[in-house]
Enzyme design. Structure first.
Site, short mmCIF file in Angstrom:
data_model
loop_
_atom_site.label_atom_id
_atom_site.label_comp_id
_atom_site.label_asym_id
_atom_site.label_seq_id
_atom_site.Cartn_x
_atom_site.Cartn_y
_atom_site.Cartn_z
N MET A 154 -23.21 -8.19 28.85
CA MET A 154 -22.80 -8.90 27.48
C MET A 154 -21.58 -8.21 26.98
O MET A 154 -21.70 -7.78 25.69
CB MET A 154 -23.47 -9.69 26.81
CG MET A 154 -22.88 -10.85 25.92
SD MET A 154 -21.88 -12.12 26.50
CE MET A 154 -22.00 -13.12 25.25
N GLY A 155 -20.71 -6.89 27.53
CA GLY A 155 -20.10 -6.00 26.98
C GLY A 155 -18.65 -6.29 26.40
O GLY A 155 -18.45 -7.91 25.54
N ILE A 157 -15.91 -6.69 27.77
CA ILE A 157 -15.72 -8.17 28.67
C ILE A 157 -16.33 -9.27 28.55
O ILE A 157 -15.60 -10.59 28.27
CB ILE A 157 -14.63 -7.96 30.09
CG1 ILE A 157 -14.04 -6.23 29.59
CG2 ILE A 157 -14.55 -8.47 31.26
CD1 ILE A 157 -13.86 -5.34 31.23
N ARG A 236 -18.22 -5.28 39.97
CA ARG A 236 -17.78 -4.61 41.28
C ARG A 236 -18.84 -5.32 42.76
O ARG A 236 -20.06 -5.82 42.76
CB ARG A 236 -19.43 -3.58 40.77
CG ARG A 236 -18.28 -2.58 40.31
CD ARG A 236 -16.87 -1.71 41.00
NE ARG A 236 -15.89 -1.12 40.70
CZ ARG A 236 -15.34 -1.23 39.39
NH1 ARG A 236 -15.19 -2.31 39.00
NH2 ARG A 236 -14.78 0.00 38.77
N GLU A 265 -14.58 -3.46 49.70
CA GLU A 265 -13.26 -3.73 49.83
C GLU A 265 -12.36 -2.76 51.04
O GLU A 265 -12.61 -1.57 50.54
CB GLU A 265 -12.80 -3.15 47.94
CG GLU A 265 -13.35 -4.59 47.11
CD GLU A 265 -13.11 -4.31 45.58
OE1 GLU A 265 -12.48 -3.17 45.36
OE2 GLU A 265 -13.74 -4.94 44.81
N HIS A 284 -8.89 -7.73 43.99
CA HIS A 284 -9.48 -7.00 42.32
C HIS A 284 -8.47 -7.19 41.54
O HIS A 284 -7.79 -6.15 41.73
CB HIS A 284 -10.04 -5.96 43.37
CG HIS A 284 -11.05 -4.80 42.61
ND1 HIS A 284 -11.56 -3.75 42.70
CD2 HIS A 284 -10.39 -4.94 40.58
CE1 HIS A 284 -12.40 -2.73 41.66
NE2 HIS A 284 -11.85 -2.97 40.37
C1 8YV Z 1 -9.53 -1.25 39.07
C2 8YV Z 1 -11.27 -2.17 37.52
O1 8YV Z 1 -10.43 -0.59 38.82
O2 8YV Z 1 -11.22 -0.68 35.28
C3 8YV Z 1 -11.70 -1.21 36.71
O3 8YV Z 1 -13.13 -0.76 36.12
O4 8YV Z 1 -12.42 -2.27 38.43
C4 8YV Z 1 -9.91 -2.47 37.91
O5 8YV Z 1 -8.92 -2.09 36.45
C5 8YV Z 1 -8.50 -0.57 38.47
O6 8YV Z 1 -7.48 -1.08 37.39
C6 8YV Z 1 -8.32 0.36 39.26
O7 8YV Z 1 -6.57 0.93 38.54
#
Ligand code: 8YV
Length: 327
Positions: A154-155, A157, A236, A265, A284
């Site tokens: 719960m940060g 985002i 992730r 990925e 992603h």
């Molecule tokens: C992308 C993210 O990895 O900000 C992060 O941690 O996972 C995504 O925003 C990033 O933007 C790649 O440039």
């Protein structure tokens, strides 16, 4: 004045690139696949700055090879690919891009929840395939209203997702390392991880990847979820044991999954996850809007230039609308 030597592991946005090139002599990797490690080490031998997008491992091995390095700037909020202690031991500041991607990433996480709940991608396939002409057997979804959303992590985002969830009539529970003192404002109830798994109709995970969170969703955790549960991962990929998730979906131990991140990925076309009917995967794209990636690139450029002594303090620059169309 002499220009600083910097390495970019990927091309960045034109307006930010312009700012970097005003002060720096740049080497930019422009191919689609990640820069080869040997070439990166070669380029870094005399580099003073590194600008990354999270696609390279910045560890002891790399830093020991980069004797002139003065700053690492990364256009991402997550930095599990950076050995922060190794940077600190060498007095090398690291800057990521928090704040500027919160709402955008929350939009995507909630879009995955809604998309999975209402099977939007299956409905589009139903129409595109012409089935609509011959049957009323449309893909039915499930309601959000009155159900329980469990947010793991719960940060900023997570809180932005909670605001969206509240607007959709969801009851919100959350698990965090520590209880938030403002959770009453969010009308979110702090629970322990096991209770969240058992009570939630929808689970969204947004935890940063760490040694503690790696693999935190495995067979045991999926077994504790409701058979009607929807699991969304916008954090992730390696927070989830992929084989355990596959088995949980295949055996309908949980109803559905929607992933913006996977392990590995990118996913290969023959990955077993892609054969499942009850899954939605995006590549992603959490922060992947023109406006937000442009803001991130500017903030990462601020961090880079600040680390090189060319700016007082990194500030978020409101981007000029100068990004490539259809990039
Ligand atoms: C992308 C993210 O990895 O900000 C992060 O941690 O996972 C995504 O925003 C990033 O933007 C790649 O440039």
């Amino acid at each position: 004045m002499a220009k600083y030597k910097v390495v970019l592991t990927k091309e960045t946005w034109p307006a930010a690139m312009e700012r970097i090139e005003q002060h720096c002599e740049v080497k930019v990797w422009k191919e689609a696949e990640p820069i080869p490690r040997t070439l990166l080490l070669e380029w870094l031998k005399d580099a003073e700055g590194l600008f990354s997008t999270g696609d390279v491992k910045v560890d002891e091995d790399l830093l020991a090879n980069a004797h002139q390095l003065r700053v690492v700037a990364q256009s991402s909020v997550g930095y599990d690919n950076i050995d922060i202690d190794a940077c600190t031991r060498r007095g090398i500041p690291f800057g990521n891009t928090p704040g500027v991607l919160v709402e955008t990433t929350a939009d995507l996480a909630f879009a995955l929840l809604l998309g999975a709940a209402r099977r939007i991608h299956e409905c589009w396939d139903f129409v595109k395939s012409g089935k609509w002409e011959s049957t009323n057997n449309i893909p039915f979804g499930v309601d959000l209203y009155g159900k329980t959303l469990g947010i793991v992590g719960m940060g900023d985002i997570g809180c932005a997702v909670a605001r969206r969830a509240k607007a959709c009539g969801l009851n919100i529970i959350y698990y965090n390392r520590t209880r938030r003192m403002d959770d009453q404002l969010l009308e979110a109830r702090y629970v322990d991880f096991r209770d969240l798994l058992q009570e939630s109709d929808f689970i969204i995970t947004l935890v940063p990847l760490s040694n503690q969170s790696r693999g935190m969703f495995g067979a045991k955790e999926f077994a504790q979820m409701k058979p009607s549960a929807y699991f969304i991962n916008a954090a992730r990929g390696s927070i989830v044991n992929t084989e355990a998730l596959y088995e949980a979906l295949k055996s309908k131990q949980i109803a559905y999954a929607a992933l913006d991140v996977t392990d590995p990925e990118p996913l290969a076309g023959d990955n077993p996850l892609l054969s499942l009917p009850n899954i939605l995967i995006t590549p992603h794209i959490g922060s992947a809007t023109y406006e937000t990636r442009n803001r991130m690139a500017h903030l990462a450029a601020d961090n880079l230039l600040a680390g090189l002594g060319r700016q007082a303090l990194p500030t978020c620059v409101n981007p000029t609308v100068n990004y490539p169309q259809g990039a």
